[in-house]
Design an enzyme around this catalytic site. Structure first.
Site, PDB file in Angstrom:
ATOM      1  N   ARG A  31      32.572  49.819  23.716  1.00  0.00           N
ATOM      2  CA  ARG A  31      32.382  48.380  23.952  1.00  0.00           C
ATOM      3  C   ARG A  31      33.413  47.493  23.348  1.00  0.00           C
ATOM      4  O   ARG A  31      33.967  47.061  24.173  1.00  0.00           O
ATOM      5  CB  ARG A  31      30.873  47.806  23.794  1.00  0.00           C
ATOM      6  CG  ARG A  31      30.605  46.513  24.492  1.00  0.00           C
ATOM      7  CD  ARG A  31      29.238  45.939  23.990  1.00  0.00           C
ATOM      8  NE  ARG A  31      28.241  46.540  24.461  1.00  0.00           N
ATOM      9  CZ  ARG A  31      27.011  46.288  24.484  1.00  0.00           C
ATOM     10  NH1 ARG A  31      26.675  45.238  23.753  1.00  0.00           N
ATOM     11  NH2 ARG A  31      26.102  47.136  25.095  1.00  0.00           N
ATOM     12  N   HIS A  77      29.948  50.420  35.074  1.00  0.00           N
ATOM     13  CA  HIS A  77      29.851  49.480  33.994  1.00  0.00           C
ATOM     14  C   HIS A  77      28.443  48.999  34.139  1.00  0.00           C
ATOM     15  O   HIS A  77      28.469  47.801  34.672  1.00  0.00           O
ATOM     16  CB  HIS A  77      30.975  48.426  33.969  1.00  0.00           C
ATOM     17  CG  HIS A  77      30.822  47.926  32.323  1.00  0.00           C
ATOM     18  ND1 HIS A  77      31.304  48.670  31.247  1.00  0.00           N
ATOM     19  CD2 HIS A  77      30.542  46.833  31.884  1.00  0.00           C
ATOM     20  CE1 HIS A  77      31.041  47.697  30.120  1.00  0.00           C
ATOM     21  NE2 HIS A  77      30.592  46.541  30.638  1.00  0.00           N
ATOM     22  N   TYR A 121      33.513  32.027  44.334  1.00  0.00           N
ATOM     23  CA  TYR A 121      34.699  31.131  44.817  1.00  0.00           C
ATOM     24  C   TYR A 121      35.896  31.694  44.321  1.00  0.00           C
ATOM     25  O   TYR A 121      36.806  31.243  45.090  1.00  0.00           O
ATOM     26  CB  TYR A 121      34.425  29.798  43.908  1.00  0.00           C
ATOM     27  CG  TYR A 121      33.062  29.214  44.141  1.00  0.00           C
ATOM     28  CD1 TYR A 121      32.672  28.761  45.319  1.00  0.00           C
ATOM     29  CD2 TYR A 121      32.224  28.818  43.018  1.00  0.00           C
ATOM     30  CE1 TYR A 121      31.492  28.156  45.843  1.00  0.00           C
ATOM     31  CE2 TYR A 121      30.893  28.049  43.505  1.00  0.00           C
ATOM     32  CZ  TYR A 121      30.612  27.795  44.531  1.00  0.00           C
ATOM     33  OH  TYR A 121      29.413  27.239  44.820  1.00  0.00           O
TER      34      TYR A 121
END
Length: 812
Positions: A31, A77, A121
């Site tokens: 990680r 993931h 967006y």
């Protein structure tokens, strides 16, 4: 008992230890830390691979970020969408990464700390340079492992055609490990790798001739070659990063400071706000306005100065007190051989070179196998065309494709692969032109096989391939260095007279810890009245000082407060001021004992400390010049329950007198006290009897004229010349100063010096206060018990003595 009802009896620490161990391993390996080979954390690697797999590359149109995030979460993931999107956004921010790996359309945040627009967006695609990290991944160049649900495979590491760990850096915090690797210049890193390929034993100094140091995307000036060298050598090191600034002249007598580059990872909006706060709080004089003029052409912050404002001085103050200058600490931790490791520059480059050797070897082997397969097929096609009529006859005479292949294999010894190619051959390929093409292809394949075999059989050729590919990357993507490297860390010298308006003020500090500065005007209007304070409080100091001066306030616990006069709260003369606890976190049980004003911290000036248990300490005044003054600082080390009783500023060449409660006085030269460091405990000053303690320590500047005034608990006061004593040496018992009485002997409460015009206040048990003027006392000898100034039968014993501070004499 069923299987579901079985319980395990295990110690809690064993269970917690096991779980935390597994969790830590996951956090470290999968990680928070980057891989030393491709410089990527798992989430970054998965994002890039997912985009590559979907064909979302730099030569194709942009795609919605949400589509990529969903793909990454669904396939590789299994974590929160925000963590994936934030990692994706960071890789697209050109003020965070030196060479962006993702190109993004839409709002991807800003250097002011604004968040990116929601992923629905924005649109994104791989940057061209990111494709270089993934190039040849389909050629078995890297190891693959099953994804979280074993449905597809994902790469453990990317091929990485350039050293991304050094180029883009990395930052992360895991369990027990953290990493902070700054970005570096692509061209310089490639030159360093090439240099180490040529000579694996190359020295660090040689590497640093091509790789100068960090190269931040935000530019700035990096200072401290020693820190860079230490970081490159050990993995840890500190450098200073400061903004790129320029002082411009405006109208006559006016200047402005223009900032065009700020340190790495500094929030611009917060920086501008902080500078403006300093202006509003008048922490720095001379700034009239702070403006952020940043636009699409580049970063620009303007600090407009007042008339006659000193640009250099203001800038030095801002470097010291804002994020215009920061320190960056290298901590080059990366995963190497599945283990977190602190790595120096040569180790990181070695890890990358080893990775490239493996990648190029596997790729060459893959290409070689493909070339040999194709060569075999081409040989079969050429042979088939040379006996074309027979081949056609066999195919026409066969029942089906399988039968045709079997017949070709049986009659002309073609292999399965060659037979397949022959039966699937299109008719137009049977022209004369195609025969020539096949022969040319066979020739090219021969050369390719020879070249690839050469790479696999020769390490030198293998390294040449790596160097050539690195050179191509450098030529294609390298740009100008953005950060300027300076060898030395420039010391910031703040001229307080430039920063602070030089103004005479009245400064008061009380025993209970209240302090203030008042204007001379406010003081003059008081007509000599005492400053505002509680009835039970008293003054430790009331002096006219300048705002550019400093006061050192010492406590009984061996601490001190460094307080520039301009930092004291401004208040009217009749106000009590502000408690020091709100300024520096003063403990309630910490007793203030002395205030020493300092105009300049000069050499050959010393502070002399006296403690209750007979210790003395001498330290250079310069050692007490503090850079930070928002908390209590250590003045000297005290042993056990010892306390400081007195502090003096001296030139180091005078004499010292110590008085004890039982009436012993010791006079010796100050030169007998060695100079020690700020945190030292000092040496023994006087040898005390059991139960005795020091009540006073004095520095004698004019030895011959010095007169001592001692006050006893029975209200007796005595004045005597210093010459009544024989000068002795340090750590002796001293001489008696009172005649010993069998019953109710006098015990000394305090010993002071009889200075011209100085009077003392003597306080008794029931809070009565008597004023003593030493000028009115006659000199006595050592065996005299003095004359009574207090009738203790009415007032109780004497408990405390202090110098009477008159404010009338300061009045102009």
């Amino acid at each position: 008992m069923s299987l579901l009802e079985r319980f395990m009896d295990l110690p809690l620490e064993e269970v917690i230890g096991d779980r935390f161990g597994r969790y830590s391993k996951y956090i470290i390996q999968d990680r928070a830390l980057p891989d030393a080979r491709d410089g990527l954390k798992p989430v970054q690697r998965r994002i890039l691979y997912a985009m590559f797999q979907e064909g979302n590359t730099s030569d194709k149109p942009y795609r919605k970020s949400a589509k990529t995030v969903g793909n990454v979460i669904g396939n590789y993931h299994p974590h929160g969408d925000s963590s994936v999107y934030e990692a994706m956004v960071r890789m697209s921010q050109d003020w965070k990464v030196r060479n962006v790996l993702i190109q993004m359309h839409g709002n991807n945040g800003s250097v002011d700390g604004d968040p990116a627009a929601a992923m629905r967006y924005t649109e994104a695609r791989l940057a061209s340079i990111a494709s270089e990290l993934l190039r040849d991944i389909e050629k078995n160049t890297v190891e693959f492992a099953p994804n979280f649900d074993d449905t597809i495979d994902e790469p453990v590491v990317l091929p990485a055609r350039y050293p991304n760990l050094l180029v883009n850096g990395s930052t992360g915090i895991s369990a027990g490990y953290a990493t902070d690797i700054p970005p570096h210049h692509l061209g310089e890193v490639i030159d360093a790798v090439t240099m180490q390929i040529v000579d694996p034993d190359v020295s660090l100094d040689d590497l640093m001739t091509v790789m100068k140091g960090p190269d931040f995307p935000t530019g700035g000036i990096v200072q401290g070659k020693e820190g860079i060298r230490k970081a490159f050598e050990t993995g840890k090191g500190r450098v200073i990063v400061r903004a790129k600034t320029q002082i411009e002249d405006l109208k006559v007598g006016r200047q402005q400071i223009v900032i065009t580059e700020i340190p790495y990872e500094v929030n611009k909006a917060n920086l501008v706000k902080r500078i403006d706060e300093l202006r509003l709080d008048r922490k720095v004089e001379g700034i009239s306005e702070v403006r952020d003029e940043t636009d699409r052409t580049g970063l620009r912050i303007v600090i407009e100065l007042k008339k006659d404002g000193h640009g250099e001085g203001v800038l030095a103050y801002l470097f010291k007190n804002t994020d215009l200058q920061i320190s960056f600490n290298y901590n080059m931790v990366a995963i190497h051989n599945k283990t977190p490791k602190l790595m120096g520059l040569k180790q990181i480059i070695s890890a990358y070179i080893e990775h490239q050797k493996e990648v190029v070897t596997k790729r060459s082997q893959y290409d070689l196998n493909k070339a040999k397969e194709r060569q075999h097929v081409v040989e079969g096609l050429i042979k088939a065309i040379s006996i074309l009529d027979e081949v056609i006859a066999i195919i026409r005479g066969s029942k089906d494709k399988r039968n045709a292949k079997d017949n070709l294999i049986q009659q002309y010894s073609f292999t399965e692969a060659q037979a397949e190619a022959i039966v699937t051959l299109q008719l137009y390929r049977l022209t004369n032109t195609d025969v020539t093409t096949l022969e040319n292809e066979a020739s090219e394949l021969e050369k390719k096989i020879s070249h690839l075999s050469g790479i696999l059989n020769s390490e030198a050729k293998l390294f040449n391939v790596i160097k050539k590919e690195l050179a191509e990357i450098k030529k294609k993507y390298s740009d100008e260095r953005r950060s300027k490297i300076e060898d030395e860390i420039e010391e910031i010298k703040i001229n307080m007279e430039v920063m602070i308006p030089s103004e005479d003020v009245m400064v008061t500090v009380t025993k209970d810890g209240y302090s203030k500065r008042s204007s001379i005007r406010s003081y003059s209007a008081s007509n000599g009245e005492a400053p505002g304070m509680k009835e039970s409080d008293r003054l430790l100091m009331a002096s006219q000082l300048n705002t550019t001066d400093t006061i050192l306030i010492f406590t009984s616990k061996g601490n001190y407060i460094f307080m520039p006069v301009y930092e004291l709260p401004e208040a009217r003369w009749k106000d009590s001021g502000q408690h020091l606890a709100s300024l520096v976190g003063l403990d309630r049980d910490e007793e203030l004992i002395k205030v020493i004003p300092v105009k300049e911290f000069q050499e050959h000036q010393f502070l002399l400390f006296f403690t209750k248990q007979g210790m003395v300490k001498k330290t250079e005044l310069m050692q007490y010049k503090a850079q930070r003054y928002n908390k209590m600082l250590m003045a000297l080390k005290l042993k056990g329950d010892d306390e400081v009783v007195d502090v003096h500023l001296t030139n180091g060449g005078g004499d010292v007198f110590i008085a004890t409660h039982y009436g012993y006085g010791l006079w010796f030269s100050e030169e007998e006290i060695n100079v020690v460091g700020q945190r030292a405990a000092g040496v023994k000053g006087i040898n005390l009897k059991d139960g005795d303690y020091v009540v006073s320590g004095k520095a004698l500047h004019d030895k011959e004229a010095s007169q001592l005034v001692l006050i006893t608990h029975r209200g007796s006061v005595k004045k005597m010349k210093i010459t009544e004593f024989d000068k002795s040496s340090r750590a002796k018992r001293g001489l008696v100063m009172l005649r010993e009485l069998k019953s109710n002997p006098h015990r000394i409460i305090d010993l002071e010096l009889a200075s011209t015009g100085v009077t003392y206040e003597v306080k008794t048990k029931n809070n009565s206060i008597v004023l003593v003027d030493p000028a009115k006392l006659k000199n006595a000898d050592r065996y005299n018990n003095g004359s009574y100034v207090v009738d203790i039968s009415d007032t109780g014993e004497v408990t405390e003595v202090w110098e009477h501070i008159s404010t009338e004499e300061n009045k102009e």
